[in-house]
Structures are given as structure tokens and as C-alpha cells.
Design a protein around this motif. Structure first.
Motif, mmCIF file in Angstrom:
data_model
loop_
_atom_site.group_PDB
_atom_site.id
_atom_site.type_symbol
_atom_site.label_atom_id
_atom_site.label_comp_id
_atom_site.label_asym_id
_atom_site.label_seq_id
_atom_site.Cartn_x
_atom_site.Cartn_y
_atom_site.Cartn_z
ATOM 1 N N PRO A 22 33.873 42.685 49.121
ATOM 2 C CA PRO A 22 33.514 42.655 47.697
ATOM 3 C C PRO A 22 34.728 42.322 46.836
ATOM 4 O O PRO A 22 35.871 42.576 47.211
ATOM 5 C CB PRO A 22 33.018 44.073 47.428
ATOM 6 C CG PRO A 22 33.675 44.916 48.474
ATOM 7 C CD PRO A 22 33.777 44.047 49.686
ATOM 8 N N GLU A 23 34.465 41.757 45.673
ATOM 9 C CA GLU A 23 35.521 41.403 44.730
ATOM 10 C C GLU A 23 36.338 42.634 44.352
ATOM 11 O O GLU A 23 35.800 43.717 44.155
ATOM 12 C CB GLU A 23 34.890 40.786 43.479
ATOM 13 C CG GLU A 23 35.866 40.475 42.369
ATOM 14 C CD GLU A 23 35.166 40.038 41.109
ATOM 15 O OE1 GLU A 23 35.653 40.382 40.007
ATOM 16 O OE2 GLU A 23 34.128 39.349 41.202
ATOM 17 N N ARG A 24 37.667 42.451 44.256
ATOM 18 C CA ARG A 24 38.567 43.532 43.869
ATOM 19 C C ARG A 24 39.544 43.037 42.814
ATOM 20 O O ARG A 24 39.845 41.841 42.739
ATOM 21 C CB ARG A 24 39.351 44.067 45.077
ATOM 22 C CG ARG A 24 38.496 44.698 46.164
ATOM 23 C CD ARG A 24 39.348 45.139 47.336
ATOM 24 N NE ARG A 24 38.543 45.620 48.448
ATOM 25 C CZ ARG A 24 38.133 46.875 48.589
ATOM 26 N NH1 ARG A 24 38.508 47.778 47.698
ATOM 27 N NH2 ARG A 24 37.398 47.238 49.616
ATOM 28 N N SER A 25 40.053 43.972 42.030
ATOM 29 C CA SER A 25 41.166 43.649 41.144
ATOM 30 C C SER A 25 42.392 43.387 42.007
ATOM 31 O O SER A 25 42.450 43.764 43.185
ATOM 32 C CB SER A 25 41.442 44.810 40.190
ATOM 33 O OG SER A 25 41.940 45.938 40.916
ATOM 34 N N LEU A 26 43.400 42.747 41.423
ATOM 35 C CA LEU A 26 44.620 42.475 42.173
ATOM 36 C C LEU A 26 45.254 43.772 42.652
ATOM 37 O O LEU A 26 45.683 43.869 43.809
ATOM 38 C CB LEU A 26 45.604 41.686 41.309
ATOM 39 C CG LEU A 26 46.954 41.368 41.956
ATOM 40 C CD1 LEU A 26 46.792 40.579 43.240
ATOM 41 C CD2 LEU A 26 47.847 40.615 40.964
ATOM 42 N N ASP A 27 45.323 44.781 41.808
ATOM 43 C CA ASP A 27 45.909 46.062 42.215
ATOM 44 C C ASP A 27 45.196 46.642 43.425
ATOM 45 O O ASP A 27 45.834 47.069 44.399
ATOM 46 C CB ASP A 27 45.846 47.060 41.055
ATOM 47 C CG ASP A 27 46.838 46.735 39.952
ATOM 48 O OD1 ASP A 27 48.038 46.963 40.156
ATOM 49 O OD2 ASP A 27 46.408 46.247 38.897
ATOM 50 N N ASP A 28 43.864 46.679 43.375
ATOM 51 C CA ASP A 28 43.097 47.259 44.479
ATOM 52 C C ASP A 28 43.241 46.442 45.754
ATOM 53 O O ASP A 28 43.320 46.991 46.859
ATOM 54 C CB ASP A 28 41.623 47.367 44.092
ATOM 55 C CG ASP A 28 41.364 48.450 43.068
ATOM 56 O OD1 ASP A 28 42.254 49.291 42.848
ATOM 57 O OD2 ASP A 28 40.256 48.458 42.481
#
Length: 245
Positions: free
Chosen positions: A155-161
Motif C-alpha cells: 500500500p501507498e506510504r509517506s516517505l517517512d513511513d
């Protein structure tokens, strides 16, 4: 007399455990693929489950909405060295193309990352409908290529995650950008590859990736590549380097 040693005419995907002597029902998508390939009852075919098993069998029945395959032998293909591809959330059709090529190159995991520049893209590749299309493109790619392993579609994640999750698995981590080191001198046992969005990653993002999380900047040449071009070349190079490690 019918011969059972003829080469298979096509490969089909089935989300099932594959065992010699078993019968497998192909789904509607695979059935349409069989018709497009002009495969007929009695033809030898291959079946892959995307989890390392490839079976040789015979198409026993093909109707308007279903197909039945009789499995004869099953081979187990070892999982290739881990290769995770971190791709930008970007133009939908170009992401779908990259998803397809990633499956052909046996990418282990396909991780979409929301960069700052992803917010301005339209139409972008995100949401459940997009993920279903990406999965279908990957399935079609391993059918075409005869692959044994389907990438895990994350699944799509933020860069941090995404960076935090990457740290959970040991690997050499490469950020692809102009001006980086040469990749051809590396011999990774397992690798993570990150491709930035159109327009490039912002300085704050680069500091997070390189300075805080230790990814190594590497280059694919002196020209600026589109993200899907960079993704294919990066995955192909890393596959070759890991094969010779």
C-alpha cells in the motif's frame, strides 16, 4: 496417438496451491487470456501461482467463462534475492507500465511512495481501483514472461513511513539520481532501490533519505530519466548484479 511431451503454448496464473495430479480452475481473466492465445482443450500449458511454483499440465476444458487444467508435474523455483522497488506516486498510466515491467524483472516488493511533488500529479496512481489494475498488470506480466514470483504490491506510504519500513529488512539501499556513484561496482546480496518523482526529490526529502537513513546515491547516467525508465533500468541492473554476486 496424443503426445504429452509437446512444449507448453502459454503460461497462466492461478492463485492456488499447485500439486501434481490436481485440477485447477482458472479465473475469468485467465480464461480470456486462453482464448486470446487461441489455446484449445488438449493443449499443454504452464500454470504459475506467483509464489514459486510452476506446473506443467493440460487444458482439459475451456468454456465461455471457465477453464479447467489438469496438472501433471510441478517445479519449485527458488525465490530470487530480495529486490524492493520504491516508486513515486505519479502519473497513473506510467505507474501501471512500471508495475508490469517490475513483475517481468522479478521485483520482490513494489512500494509506492508519496513525495512532496506527488501531490500535484493528476491523474495519479492511487486508491483501491488503481491497486487492482496494478495487480492485474503484474499478473499479466508473469504470464507473458513465465515468471514464478509475483511482486508483493504494498500500500501507498509517506516517505517517512516507507523509510522506517525499509529499515526492518537488511539490504543495501540505493537512491537513484544524477551525479551519484556508479552502481556497477556494487555486488548487493539484497537491495532496495528508490526512484524519485518527476521534477526530482526536494532537498528536505533527500536529507531524510541520504543523511538520516543512509541510502547511497547512485547514478544511471548523465541524463534525467523519467521515473518509469529509471525504475526499469535500476531493477534490471540490480538483478544482474545480484546474479553475479
Amino acid at each position: 496417438m496424443e503426445r504429452r511431451d509437446r512444449p507448453a503454448v502459454a503460461t497462466f496464473y492461478a492463485d492456488a496451491a499447485l500439486e501434481a495430479g490436481a485440477h485447477v480452475e482458472l479465473d475469468e481473466s485467465a480464461t480470456q487470456h486462453a482464448k486470446a492465445r487461441r489455446v484449445n482443450a488438449g493443449d499443454p500449458i504452464h500454470v504459475t501461482n506467483g509464489r514459486g511454483a510452476i506446473a506443467h499440465g493440460t487444458l482439459e476444458r475451456l468454456t465461455r467463462g471457465s477453464a479447467l487444467v489438469s496438472l501433471e508435474t510441478v517445479n519449485t523455483v527458488p525465490m530470487p534475492p530480495r529486490l524492493r522497488l520504491f516508486v513515486p506516486v505519479a502519473d497513473r498510466e506510467r505507474m501501471l507500465w512500471l508495475a508490469e515491467k517490475s513483475a517481468e524483472l522479478a521485483v520482490s516488493e513494489w512500494q509506492p511512495v508519496a513525495f512532496h511533488r506527488s501531490a500535484s500529479v493528476s491523474p495519479k496512481g492511487q486508491g483501491d481501483a488503481f491497486m487492482r489494475k496494478a495487480r492485474a498488470r503484474m499478473v499479466g506480466a508473469i504470464e507473458q514472461s513465465g515468471g514464478a514470483w509475483l511482486p508483493e504490491l504494498c500500500p501507498e506510504r509517506s516517505l517517512d513511513d516507507a523509510l522506517v519500513r525499509a529499515n526492518e529488512v537488511a539490504a543495501q539501499r540505493f537512491l537513484f539520481e544524477r551525479g551519484g556513484e556508479s552502481l556497477v561496482t556494487k555486488r548487493p546480496q539484497a537491495a532496495d532501490a528508490m526512484i524519485g518523482p518527476e521534477g526530482g526529490i526536494e532537498q528536505e526529502e533527500r536529507m531524510l533519505i541520504v543523511d538520516r537513513h543512509g541510502w547511497l546515491p547512485v547514478s544511471l547516467g548523465d541524463t534525467t530519466l523519467r521515473f518509469e525508465t529509471a525504475g526499469v533500468i535500476a531493477a534490471g541492473l540490480l538483478r544482474g548484479l545480484m546474479a553475479n554476486a
